[in-house]
Design a protein around this motif. Structure first.
Motif, short mmCIF file in Angstrom:
data_model
loop_
_atom_site.label_atom_id
_atom_site.label_comp_id
_atom_site.label_asym_id
_atom_site.label_seq_id
_atom_site.Cartn_x
_atom_site.Cartn_y
_atom_site.Cartn_z
N GLU A 242 0.76 -1.47 -0.22
CA GLU A 242 0.18 0.35 0.24
C GLU A 242 0.98 1.70 0.24
OE1 GLU A 242 -2.65 -0.75 3.09
OE2 GLU A 242 -3.96 -1.73 2.20
N GLY A 243 2.02 0.91 1.12
CA GLY A 243 2.79 2.25 0.76
C GLY A 243 3.68 2.42 0.01
N TRP A 244 3.78 2.01 -1.43
CA TRP A 244 4.33 1.94 -2.92
C TRP A 244 3.85 2.11 -4.03
CZ3 TRP A 244 9.28 3.33 -4.20
CH2 TRP A 244 10.10 2.82 -3.79
N LEU A 245 2.21 1.36 -3.72
CA LEU A 245 0.85 2.33 -4.15
C LEU A 245 0.49 3.85 -3.86
CD1 LEU A 245 -1.12 1.37 -6.56
CD2 LEU A 245 -2.29 0.50 -5.26
N ASP A 246 0.51 4.44 -3.13
CA ASP A 246 0.03 4.89 -2.71
C ASP A 246 1.41 6.88 -2.58
OD1 ASP A 246 -2.04 4.94 -1.55
OD2 ASP A 246 -1.36 4.57 0.37
N PHE A 247 3.11 5.98 -2.92
CA PHE A 247 3.26 7.21 -3.38
C PHE A 247 3.67 6.88 -4.89
CE2 PHE A 247 8.02 6.63 -5.04
CZ PHE A 247 8.44 8.32 -5.04
N HIS A 248 3.49 5.52 -5.74
CA HIS A 248 3.56 6.45 -7.08
C HIS A 248 1.77 6.98 -7.83
CE1 HIS A 248 6.62 4.44 -8.91
NE2 HIS A 248 6.45 3.28 -7.73
N ARG A 249 0.91 6.37 -7.05
CA ARG A 249 -0.46 7.52 -7.09
C ARG A 249 0.15 9.20 -7.11
NH1 ARG A 249 -4.45 3.49 -3.52
NH2 ARG A 249 -5.39 2.94 -4.87
N ALA A 250 1.20 9.31 -6.26
CA ALA A 250 1.81 10.94 -5.53
C ALA A 250 2.08 10.92 -6.50
CB ALA A 250 1.44 10.49 -3.68
N THR A 251 3.24 10.53 -6.91
CA THR A 251 4.29 10.68 -8.19
C THR A 251 3.80 11.28 -9.60
OG1 THR A 251 5.84 9.04 -7.29
CG2 THR A 251 6.12 9.90 -9.39
N LEU A 252 2.30 10.86 -10.36
CA LEU A 252 1.95 11.00 -11.34
C LEU A 252 0.94 12.27 -10.66
CD1 LEU A 252 1.03 10.80 -13.71
CD2 LEU A 252 -1.10 9.57 -13.04
N ILE B 142 -9.63 6.60 -6.95
CA ILE B 142 -8.56 6.01 -5.90
C ILE B 142 -9.17 6.08 -4.10
CG2 ILE B 142 -6.95 6.79 -4.58
CD1 ILE B 142 -5.02 8.36 -7.40
N ALA B 143 -10.36 6.94 -4.22
CA ALA B 143 -10.96 6.65 -3.22
C ALA B 143 -11.93 5.34 -2.94
CB ALA B 143 -11.82 8.16 -2.86
N ALA B 144 -12.62 4.62 -3.99
CA ALA B 144 -13.26 3.36 -4.00
C ALA B 144 -11.90 2.42 -4.05
CB ALA B 144 -13.32 4.10 -5.79
N ALA B 145 -10.85 2.56 -4.71
CA ALA B 145 -10.06 1.65 -3.93
C ALA B 145 -9.57 1.20 -2.65
CB ALA B 145 -8.88 1.78 -5.30
N ARG B 146 -9.33 2.64 -2.24
CA ARG B 146 -8.97 1.92 -1.21
C ARG B 146 -10.13 1.76 -0.21
NH1 ARG B 146 -6.17 7.46 -1.51
NH2 ARG B 146 -3.83 6.87 -1.55
N ASP B 147 -11.83 2.17 -0.40
CA ASP B 147 -12.46 1.61 0.20
C ASP B 147 -12.86 0.18 0.15
OD1 ASP B 147 -13.49 3.81 1.17
OD2 ASP B 147 -14.66 4.17 -0.53
N ILE B 148 -12.92 -0.44 -0.78
CA ILE B 148 -12.54 -1.90 -1.64
C ILE B 148 -12.06 -2.79 -1.17
CG2 ILE B 148 -12.41 -3.11 -3.52
CD1 ILE B 148 -14.03 -1.41 -5.04
N VAL B 149 -10.82 -1.99 -1.20
CA VAL B 149 -9.78 -3.04 -0.24
C VAL B 149 -9.70 -3.36 1.54
CG1 VAL B 149 -8.12 -2.56 -2.02
CG2 VAL B 149 -7.59 -1.21 0.15
#
Length: 168
Positions: free
Chosen positions: A19-29, A110-117
């Protein structure tokens, strides 16, 4: 460009690391598109390619939707931007499309994905109809990290072409 990015943990359990790496890459974009105007966000990378920063954000909105909503949650969530008629519709930005809508849609997915997981195990399975296979949440996280990392490389090059900004 001054978007804050969460630093992925250097020591963590598997879930926290993924989750940390995914959030990092989302924030990078998000960092790569920060501070540009609508015309710059629409600018094609290397014509005749239609690849643009707005197109990348639209693409990632559809990718988030596909893997988390359609696959993992098994929702009936049709693609947002592409169709059978225009399979590159996410990249093919038209005059009617706006940055505000593209960014808001991406953030909503992204918010929907976070809710789903939330509350799911890395071993929980989803089904991807486009591949006719099951995938566990672990695989989906790894794939999403790879997808963002690849497209963040594209975003680096597009951004440098637009205004010379490089790095992070």
């Amino acid at each position: 460009m001054s978007t804050e990015r969460p630093e992925p943990p250097t020591i963590a359990d598997e879930r926290t690391a993924l989750e940390g790496w995914l959030d990092f890459h989302r924030a990078t974009l998000a960092h790569k598109v920060a501070g540009l105007d609508e015309a710059q966000l629409r600018e094609a990378s290397v014509p005749p390619s239609t690849l643009s920063l707005m197109g990348l954000v639209r693409h990632m909105a559809d990718v988030e939707r596909s893997w988390f909503r359609r696959c993992l949650a098994r929702e009936d969530a049709p693609p947002i931007y592409y169709t059978d008629v225009d399979p590159d519709g996410d990249h093919n930005v038209t005059a009617e499309d706006s940055w505000e809508e593209a960014y808001a849609t991406w953030q909503a997915e992204i918010a929907a994905a976070r809710d789903i997981v939330r509350g799911r195990s890395l071993d929980d399975l989803g089904f991807a109809p486009h591949r006719n296979k099951e995938f566990d949440l672990r695989w989906i996280y790894i794939h999403m990290i790879e997808e963002y990392a690849r497209h963040n490389g594209h975003a680096d090059l597009i951004r440098e072409r637009i205004d010379g900004a490089t790095g992070a």
